[in-house]
Design a protein around this motif. Structure first.
Motif, PDB file in Angstrom:
ATOM      1  N   ASN A 100       0.869  -1.185   0.000  1.00  0.00           N
ATOM      2  CA  ASN A 100       0.000   0.000   0.000  1.00  0.00           C
ATOM      3  C   ASN A 100       0.899   1.226   0.000  1.00  0.00           C
ATOM      4  O   ASN A 100       1.486   1.561   1.017  1.00  0.00           O
ATOM      5  N   TRP A 101       1.025   1.853  -1.161  1.00  0.00           N
ATOM      6  CA  TRP A 101       1.967   2.953  -1.319  1.00  0.00           C
ATOM      7  C   TRP A 101       1.375   4.016  -2.232  1.00  0.00           C
ATOM      8  O   TRP A 101       0.317   3.829  -2.820  1.00  0.00           O
ATOM      9  N   ILE A 102       2.085   5.126  -2.377  1.00  0.00           N
ATOM     10  CA  ILE A 102       1.510   6.285  -3.052  1.00  0.00           C
ATOM     11  C   ILE A 102       1.755   6.262  -4.561  1.00  0.00           C
ATOM     12  O   ILE A 102       2.848   5.942  -5.037  1.00  0.00           O
ATOM     13  N   GLY A 103       0.712   6.594  -5.314  1.00  0.00           N
ATOM     14  CA  GLY A 103       0.775   6.504  -6.768  1.00  0.00           C
ATOM     15  C   GLY A 103       1.752   7.446  -7.427  1.00  0.00           C
ATOM     16  O   GLY A 103       2.187   7.212  -8.567  1.00  0.00           O
ATOM     17  N   GLY A 104       2.113   8.531  -6.747  1.00  0.00           N
ATOM     18  CA  GLY A 104       3.060   9.476  -7.322  1.00  0.00           C
ATOM     19  C   GLY A 104       4.401   8.849  -7.635  1.00  0.00           C
ATOM     20  O   GLY A 104       5.152   9.361  -8.483  1.00  0.00           O
ATOM     21  N   LEU A 105       4.725   7.737  -6.991  1.00  0.00           N
ATOM     22  CA  LEU A 105       6.004   7.067  -7.253  1.00  0.00           C
ATOM     23  C   LEU A 105       6.051   6.462  -8.657  1.00  0.00           C
ATOM     24  O   LEU A 105       7.134   6.245  -9.196  1.00  0.00           O
TER      25      LEU A 105
END
Length: 345
Positions: A100-105
């Protein structure tokens, strides 16, 4: 005689295929039974990502065949890059470890950001619980109680952030480039929860983050009037903020507006809270987790708990995320060059 043989063969083949299907389905039921699924959240406890995952974990298991236990673990660092890299490289592709991580990456990958060791096109996507509406909020004691106060500040206004690729960093960087707002960006916090604590202590004046996470985790500050939303970085006003100015209206150049829409409205809004599986996870398990995720999004008990803690639910499917992620391959090299100069430290 020949026809009879063919009929018998077709019958055996049909029942054989059915048996194989039932055997496969039963195997998946048995695979998840008695197991524990871990959701690895790329930010610290107390933030929006953590709140969504812990609420989801309490209800997801009942929709997965075999009713496994679902637990949440926090792996903060580098704006959730550590968790994303772990999900891609270290996690076993068996359906039991979910990132669960941020899409900006995903955009940061195409910008060539240091530290990224994944290929977003190879992840398996489960879904996302919500489309994000980002805002910039400040404490009352900072003196920034309106956009006008911010514009008129004689000193640079300190904004806390995590790392490049997070909305907490990318939004201020774009505002620094394409508006006249006085900003000093303070990066390096492990999660939005830490940034909010820094704002409350006076270390920074405020932050730019999701409204969905802010209204939950910063609820007491907002309700007391000690903090308020000054700017919203969405295409059109959010129903909760009909009179709060839009960030895109503060940008005069066509280039600035186009890049802001790409980075903040698309990457930072649409695919913000991703749930991913490692490459080569068996397709049948991916399908089970995708379906069970969407079933949980409709569950009455889940929705009641989400409403109680102010978590908005507007889910995206794994296919929708895949479509958006695939679109990043089509960004022109000239656009990437401009973004690279703005967003990378």
């Amino acid at each position: 005689m020949t026809v009879s043989i063919f009929r018998r063969a077709a019958c055996l083949l049909t029942f054989g295929c059915v048996g194989l299907f039932l055997s496969s389905a039963g195997a998946q039921d048995k695979f998840f039974e008695g197991r524990t699924i871990r959701i690895i959240v790329g930010f610290t406890a107390g933030g929006g990502f953590d709140a969504y995952s812990r609420t989801l974990a309490r209800h997801w298991g009942k929709y997965i065949p075999g009713n496994p236990t679902v637990l949440v673990e926090n792996m903060p660092g580098a704006g959730s890059m550590i968790a994303a890299n772990h999900n891609f490289n270290q996690a076993k592709p068996d359906g039991l470890t979910i990132g669960n991580w941020i899409g900006g990456l995903v955009l940061q990958q195409y910008l060539g950001a240091k530290g990224i060791s994944f290929d977003a096109q190879k992840f398996e996507w489960i879904g996302s619980p919500v489309r994000i509406s980002n805002i910039c909020a400040f404490t009352k004691k900072s003196g920034i109680t309106s956009l006008e106060k911010w514009q008129q500040s004689k000193t640079l206004v300190k904004i806390g952030a995590e790392a490049a690729g997070s909305t907490t960093a990318d939004i201020p960087r774009l505002l620094m480039k394409y508006t006249k707002l006085p900003i000093q960006l303070i990066e390096g916090y492990k999660g939005v929860a830490d940034v909010r604590i820094a704002a409350e202590s006076g270390e920074v004046a405020g932050f730019c983050s999701s409204w969905e996470g802010t209204k939950t985790s910063w609820r007491s500050v907002l309700d007391s009037g000690e903090g308020s939303v000054i700017l919203q970085t969405v295409p059109k006003p959010h129903p909760d903020h009909p009179k709060v100015p839009l960030a895109v209206d503060q940008i005069n150049s066509k280039e600035g507006r186009e890049l802001f829409k790409l980075v903040v409205h698309n990457a930072g809004g649409t695919i913000n809270r991703l749930y991913s599986l490692p490459p080569e996870t068996p397709k049948d398990r991916v399908g089970i987790l995708q379906k069970s995720f969407q079933d949980t999004m409709k569950d009455a008990d889940f929705l009641a708990e989400a409403k109680k803690v102010r978590l908005d639910i507007a889910p995206l499917s794994g296919d929708e995320i895949k479509k958006t992620v695939t679109g990043f391959k089509n960004i022109s090299s000239s656009t990437l060059d401009r973004l690279r100069a703005i967003l990378l430290p």
